[in-house]
Design a protein around this motif. Structure first.
Motif, PDB file in Angstrom:
ATOM      1  N   ARG A   1       0.807  -1.221   0.000  1.00  0.00           N
ATOM      2  CA  ARG A   1       0.000   0.000   0.000  1.00  0.00           C
ATOM      3  C   ARG A   1       0.838   1.268   0.000  1.00  0.00           C
ATOM      4  O   ARG A   1       0.336   2.355  -0.211  1.00  0.00           O
ATOM      5  CB  ARG A   1      -0.920   0.019   1.226  1.00  0.00           C
ATOM      6  CG  ARG A   1      -1.962  -1.084   1.229  1.00  0.00           C
ATOM      7  CD  ARG A   1      -2.677  -1.159   2.566  1.00  0.00           C
ATOM      8  NE  ARG A   1      -1.711  -1.295   3.636  1.00  0.00           N
ATOM      9  CZ  ARG A   1      -1.652  -0.464   4.678  1.00  0.00           C
ATOM     10  NH1 ARG A   1      -2.489   0.547   4.763  1.00  0.00           N
ATOM     11  NH2 ARG A   1      -0.758  -0.648   5.627  1.00  0.00           N
ATOM     12  N   HIS A   2       2.130   1.166   0.273  1.00  0.00           N
ATOM     13  CA  HIS A   2       2.985   2.350   0.352  1.00  0.00           C
ATOM     14  C   HIS A   2       3.632   2.691  -0.988  1.00  0.00           C
ATOM     15  O   HIS A   2       4.542   3.498  -1.050  1.00  0.00           O
ATOM     16  CB  HIS A   2       4.074   2.133   1.403  1.00  0.00           C
ATOM     17  CG  HIS A   2       3.531   2.000   2.792  1.00  0.00           C
ATOM     18  ND1 HIS A   2       3.480   3.052   3.679  1.00  0.00           N
ATOM     19  CD2 HIS A   2       2.988   0.939   3.440  1.00  0.00           C
ATOM     20  CE1 HIS A   2       2.946   2.640   4.821  1.00  0.00           C
ATOM     21  NE2 HIS A   2       2.643   1.368   4.699  1.00  0.00           N
ATOM     22  N   GLY A   3       3.178   2.057  -2.074  1.00  0.00           N
ATOM     23  CA  GLY A   3       3.750   2.329  -3.383  1.00  0.00           C
ATOM     24  C   GLY A   3       4.914   1.420  -3.716  1.00  0.00           C
ATOM     25  O   GLY A   3       5.481   1.492  -4.793  1.00  0.00           O
ATOM     26  N   ALA A   4       5.314   0.571  -2.788  1.00  0.00           N
ATOM     27  CA  ALA A   4       6.389  -0.399  -2.999  1.00  0.00           C
ATOM     28  C   ALA A   4       6.167  -1.536  -2.018  1.00  0.00           C
ATOM     29  O   ALA A   4       5.376  -1.431  -1.088  1.00  0.00           O
ATOM     30  CB  ALA A   4       7.757   0.248  -2.771  1.00  0.00           C
ATOM     31  N   GLN A   5       6.854  -2.652  -2.235  1.00  0.00           N
ATOM     32  CA  GLN A   5       6.770  -3.756  -1.291  1.00  0.00           C
ATOM     33  C   GLN A   5       7.550  -3.375  -0.034  1.00  0.00           C
ATOM     34  O   GLN A   5       8.764  -3.201  -0.068  1.00  0.00           O
ATOM     35  CB  GLN A   5       7.329  -5.032  -1.916  1.00  0.00           C
ATOM     36  CG  GLN A   5       6.466  -5.585  -3.043  1.00  0.00           C
ATOM     37  CD  GLN A   5       5.101  -6.055  -2.560  1.00  0.00           C
ATOM     38  OE1 GLN A   5       4.958  -6.532  -1.445  1.00  0.00           O
ATOM     39  NE2 GLN A   5       4.094  -5.919  -3.406  1.00  0.00           N
ATOM     40  N   ILE A   6       6.841  -3.223   1.067  1.00  0.00           N
ATOM     41  CA  ILE A   6       7.430  -2.698   2.297  1.00  0.00           C
ATOM     42  C   ILE A   6       7.332  -3.739   3.404  1.00  0.00           C
ATOM     43  O   ILE A   6       6.280  -4.344   3.609  1.00  0.00           O
ATOM     44  CB  ILE A   6       6.708  -1.409   2.747  1.00  0.00           C
ATOM     45  CG1 ILE A   6       6.965  -0.271   1.758  1.00  0.00           C
ATOM     46  CG2 ILE A   6       7.132  -1.005   4.150  1.00  0.00           C
ATOM     47  CD1 ILE A   6       8.354   0.307   1.801  1.00  0.00           C
ATOM     48  N   PHE A   7       8.441  -3.942   4.124  1.00  0.00           N
ATOM     49  CA  PHE A   7       8.422  -4.748   5.343  1.00  0.00           C
ATOM     50  C   PHE A   7       8.563  -3.808   6.534  1.00  0.00           C
ATOM     51  O   PHE A   7       9.457  -2.963   6.573  1.00  0.00           O
ATOM     52  CB  PHE A   7       9.565  -5.761   5.357  1.00  0.00           C
ATOM     53  CG  PHE A   7       9.791  -6.379   6.712  1.00  0.00           C
ATOM     54  CD1 PHE A   7       8.860  -7.248   7.257  1.00  0.00           C
ATOM     55  CD2 PHE A   7      10.922  -6.062   7.453  1.00  0.00           C
ATOM     56  CE1 PHE A   7       9.052  -7.797   8.516  1.00  0.00           C
ATOM     57  CE2 PHE A   7      11.129  -6.609   8.710  1.00  0.00           C
ATOM     58  CZ  PHE A   7      10.189  -7.485   9.244  1.00  0.00           C
ATOM     59  N   SER A   8       7.654  -3.959   7.503  1.00  0.00           N
ATOM     60  CA  SER A   8       7.690  -3.095   8.680  1.00  0.00           C
ATOM     61  C   SER A   8       7.600  -3.951   9.934  1.00  0.00           C
ATOM     62  O   SER A   8       6.585  -4.606  10.167  1.00  0.00           O
ATOM     63  CB  SER A   8       6.540  -2.092   8.654  1.00  0.00           C
ATOM     64  OG  SER A   8       6.581  -1.260   9.795  1.00  0.00           O
ATOM     65  N   PRO A   9       8.646  -3.976  10.754  1.00  0.00           N
ATOM     66  CA  PRO A   9       8.605  -4.756  11.993  1.00  0.00           C
ATOM     67  C   PRO A   9       7.732  -4.088  13.045  1.00  0.00           C
ATOM     68  O   PRO A   9       7.262  -2.957  12.867  1.00  0.00           O
ATOM     69  CB  PRO A   9      10.070  -4.787  12.428  1.00  0.00           C
ATOM     70  CG  PRO A   9      10.665  -3.546  11.843  1.00  0.00           C
ATOM     71  CD  PRO A   9       9.939  -3.309  10.552  1.00  0.00           C
ATOM     72  N   THR A  10       7.523  -4.776  14.146  1.00  0.00           N
ATOM     73  CA  THR A  10       6.750  -4.237  15.261  1.00  0.00           C
ATOM     74  C   THR A  10       7.383  -2.940  15.752  1.00  0.00           C
ATOM     75  O   THR A  10       8.603  -2.810  15.821  1.00  0.00           O
ATOM     76  CB  THR A  10       6.707  -5.260  16.410  1.00  0.00           C
ATOM     77  OG1 THR A  10       6.069  -6.452  15.935  1.00  0.00           O
ATOM     78  CG2 THR A  10       5.935  -4.725  17.603  1.00  0.00           C
ATOM     79  N   SER A  11       6.546  -1.979  16.082  1.00  0.00           N
ATOM     80  CA  SER A  11       7.028  -0.672  16.523  1.00  0.00           C
ATOM     81  C   SER A  11       7.740  -0.780  17.867  1.00  0.00           C
ATOM     82  O   SER A  11       7.566  -1.741  18.616  1.00  0.00           O
ATOM     83  CB  SER A  11       5.860   0.304  16.645  1.00  0.00           C
ATOM     84  OG  SER A  11       4.978  -0.130  17.670  1.00  0.00           O
ATOM     85  N   ILE A  12       8.524   0.236  18.168  1.00  0.00           N
ATOM     86  CA  ILE A  12       9.194   0.349  19.458  1.00  0.00           C
ATOM     87  C   ILE A  12       8.571   1.516  20.212  1.00  0.00           C
ATOM     88  O   ILE A  12       8.467   2.625  19.689  1.00  0.00           O
ATOM     89  CB  ILE A  12      10.710   0.578  19.282  1.00  0.00           C
ATOM     90  CG1 ILE A  12      11.348  -0.651  18.641  1.00  0.00           C
ATOM     91  CG2 ILE A  12      11.368   0.898  20.612  1.00  0.00           C
ATOM     92  CD1 ILE A  12      11.265  -1.921  19.463  1.00  0.00           C
ATOM     93  N   SER A  13       8.134   1.272  21.430  1.00  0.00           N
ATOM     94  CA  SER A  13       7.559   2.329  22.255  1.00  0.00           C
ATOM     95  C   SER A  13       8.672   3.231  22.780  1.00  0.00           C
ATOM     96  O   SER A  13       9.756   2.760  23.126  1.00  0.00           O
ATOM     97  CB  SER A  13       6.785   1.721  23.426  1.00  0.00           C
ATOM     98  OG  SER A  13       5.753   0.872  22.962  1.00  0.00           O
ATOM     99  N   GLY A  14       8.403   4.528  22.823  1.00  0.00           N
ATOM    100  CA  GLY A  14       9.392   5.469  23.330  1.00  0.00           C
ATOM    101  C   GLY A  14      10.113   6.214  22.225  1.00  0.00           C
ATOM    102  O   GLY A  14       9.759   6.131  21.047  1.00  0.00           O
ATOM    103  N   GLU A  15      11.155   6.939  22.596  1.00  0.00           N
ATOM    104  CA  GLU A  15      11.838   7.849  21.681  1.00  0.00           C
ATOM    105  C   GLU A  15      12.891   7.181  20.803  1.00  0.00           C
ATOM    106  O   GLU A  15      13.277   7.734  19.773  1.00  0.00           O
ATOM    107  CB  GLU A  15      12.522   8.969  22.478  1.00  0.00           C
ATOM    108  CG  GLU A  15      11.568   9.864  23.253  1.00  0.00           C
ATOM    109  CD  GLU A  15      12.294  10.974  23.986  1.00  0.00           C
ATOM    110  OE1 GLU A  15      13.525  10.843  24.199  1.00  0.00           O
ATOM    111  OE2 GLU A  15      11.652  11.976  24.330  1.00  0.00           O
ATOM    112  N   THR A  16      13.411   6.022  21.199  1.00  0.00           N
ATOM    113  CA  THR A  16      14.581   5.464  20.535  1.00  0.00           C
ATOM    114  C   THR A  16      14.340   4.036  20.073  1.00  0.00           C
ATOM    115  O   THR A  16      13.881   3.188  20.850  1.00  0.00           O
ATOM    116  CB  THR A  16      15.801   5.482  21.475  1.00  0.00           C
ATOM    117  OG1 THR A  16      16.008   6.821  21.939  1.00  0.00           O
ATOM    118  CG2 THR A  16      17.054   5.010  20.755  1.00  0.00           C
ATOM    119  N   ALA A  17      14.655   3.774  18.805  1.00  0.00           N
ATOM    120  CA  ALA A  17      14.599   2.426  18.239  1.00  0.00           C
ATOM    121  C   ALA A  17      15.996   2.036  17.764  1.00  0.00           C
ATOM    122  O   ALA A  17      16.699   2.837  17.147  1.00  0.00           O
ATOM    123  CB  ALA A  17      13.617   2.374  17.075  1.00  0.00           C
TER     124      ALA A  17
END
Length: 551
Positions: free
Chosen positions: A113-129
């Motif tokens: 849906r983002h215009g390309a094949q995208i892999f997105s892992p689980t988000s990280i809570s807080g300011e730093t990933a």
């Protein structure tokens, strides 16, 4: 180890897409052709990166740090990953209270849906990933390896206030624990949905069914990189941001979905089967029954929800102007749409409107207009999904009550990791279907538990044995320990190669360990405890170089 650091001093929220309005009763006949707008959430802030994070192909471990001051969460989007089988990616926060592992099979789970094949892992809570690319022993980096981070998204908490006609009377769910335990316990089945859109979702019945709006999660592409946050609730009533026990579960697949027009804006889907089964989702958090009857004007409701224009710990709307909020009227002659005056906000889309009398779902929250808020009536919703949900599974399932969570990262085979500490004297018990063996005794010993582990690289399910030990002033013993200890109690977890001789030396796995926690004083069930384990296995983990690039 190559380490790149990206920092931002702030993020700018985008315009609110649509606001939820608080309804008040009107003496005039309502205009029923004004359905209003869906209660969509504010879009996250998108920040471009557009680089291969592998800058030195000689390194066996490369790390990237992304920090956005003021962010409540960070979600990463990779547009191209080319790694040899056996290599994996680790996403974590600096304190390693969140650690997620991904292998090549996960990289195939893309979202177009983002215009390309995208892999997105689980988000990280807080300011730093933190992102770490790992080539274990036996896996050789090459010049062709690519981990291309396209962009990342950040979100703030409580970005906007959208209650217009009167005061926002929603309060944190935990505050209902002492007032009405029915509201508090049933709200456990409701979760924050970060899927195609940001909204609210809830567990249905006693099997693997979840419900939300189609405009929140209507396609498998939307689910591919999504996540469901159970237990995203304040821990104490006086501080609604004290959320220390979030449980993030992967969604699975769409079972059936309607359209995005108001009366058919529903989506029935399943959770990832490994997470659903091993995290004991229904036993810990429960499930809700969809009422098959038609609502009546004046029926009292309450709505557990996660909307506030940003990501928000769960609140419950149960009153309006000091009285129980209720059904005001119906949108259409067939009563397919139910109008009510419970407070809602952007991000509430997909919430269940529950009966204050029966705790059954009376409507699927959809949207709002100037005089009331609206949901899909439960009888009509049930008519749409009943061919997919066996009638005998559409039942109310109470959750266990309070659920505590912990993340354990095990890079060492010899060190016992403290998973959770308790100030009071407690005892632990496994669930009925778990294989547990006690060694030694309550004050000098340990227990082994065999759980399912998911091989990060192959995706295979393998049995993994962990040692659990209860630590108190009485000693370190097995799970049968019951100690009158003034210093409190800890539950420790360790991994031993001698207990896992059939596992390959270079395997990395993820597992869940669920436990029941009882008060030692009177034996009542005090908590559920859910421990997630990221096990990178020491023999398969390379020694990290200490090169640092950037600041």
């Amino acid at each position: 180890m190559n380490k790149l650091i990206i920092k931002h001093i702030g993020i700018v929220p985008l315009m609110l897409l649509s606001l939820a309005f608080t309804a008040s009763e009107s003496q005039a006949e309502p205009v029923r052709d004004n359905i209003g707008v869906p209660i969509q959430d504010v879009k996250p802030t998108k920040l471009s990166y557009g680089k291969n994070i592998l800058t030195d192909h000689r390194q066996r471990t490369t790390a990237l740090e992304i920090k956005v001051v003021g962010s409540a969460m960070t979600k990463l989007y990779f547009s191209k990953i080319v790694l040899p089988k056996g290599a994996y990616i680790e996403i974590s926060d600096p304190s390693r209270t969140e650690v997620y592992l991904y292998g090549w099979r996960d990289f195939l789970r893309t979202d177009a849906r983002h215009g390309a094949q995208i892999f997105s892992p689980t988000s990280i809570s807080g300011e730093t990933a933190l992102v770490k690319v790992v080539f274990p022993h036996g896996v050789t980096p090459t010049d062709n390896d690519i981990v291309y981070l396209d962009h990342y998204e950040t979100r703030k908490k409580d970005q906007s206030k959208g209650i217009i006609d009167g005061q926002d009377e929603r309060i944190p769910s935990i505050c209902y624990k002492s007032r009405d335990n029915g509201f508090y316990q049933r709200s456990q089945a409701t979760a924050f949905a970060a899927i195609g859109g940001y909204g609210t979702t809830w567990a249905v019945g006693n099997k693997n069914f979840m419900m939300t709006n189609n405009h929140v999660a209507g396609t498998n592409d939307a689910l591919a990189n999504g996540e469901i946050w159970f237990n995203y609730r304040a821990d104490i009533c006086s501080a609604d941001n004290s959320t220390n026990n979030i449980v993030k579960i992967k969604p699975g697949h769409i079972i059936t979905a309607g359209l995005s027009d108001w009366k058919d804006d529903y989506s029935l889907y399943a959770l990832d089967q490994f997470d659903y089964k091993n995290a004991k989702v229904k036993a810990l958090f429960g499930g809700l029954r969809i009422s098959e009857k038609r609502n009546s004007i004046g029926d009292t409701l309450y709505i557990p929800q996660h909307g506030n224009g940003g990501i928000m710990p769960q609140k419950i709307a149960a009153t309006k102007s000091g009285e129980a909020c209720k059904v005001l009227y119906f949108h259409d002659p067939d009563h397919k749409g139910t109008r009510f005056n419970c407070d809602v906000q952007p991000g509430t889309s997909g919430s269940p409107a529950l009966s204050q009398d029966s705790n059954e779902v009376m409507a699927l929250v959809w949207g709002s207009s100037s005089d009331s808020n609206v949901g899909v009536s439960s009888w009509y919703l049930w008519d749409k999904v009943k061919s997919f949900i066996p009638a005998d599974t559409n039942v109310n399932v109470p959750g266990i009550g309070d659920v505590l969570s912990a993340m354990v990262s095990i890079p060492s085979a010899t060190v016992a990791v403290s998973a959770k500490s308790f100030n009071n004297d407690v005892t632990f018990e496994s669930f009925e279907d778990q294989l547990v063996v006690h060694y030694g005794n309550a004050n000098n010993g340990y227990s082994t538990m065999v759980v399912e582990g998911k091989d990060v690289v192959s995706g295979d399910i393998v049995p993994v044995t962990y040692r659990l030990a209860v630590e108190s002033s009485c000693g370190i013993g097995n799970l049968t320990q019951s100690c009158a200890s003034s210093s409190g109690t800890k539950i420790n977890v360790s991994y031993k190669e001698s207990d896992n001789l059939l596992l390959a030396a270079d395997i990395a796995t993820t597992s869940w360990i669920p436990l029941k926690v009882f008060a030692a004083s009177d034996g009542h069930l005090a908590h559920g405890l859910l421990i997630k384990i990221a096990n990178t296995h020491p023999n398969g983990h390379p020694v990290e170089a200490k090169n640092v690039i950037g600041e």
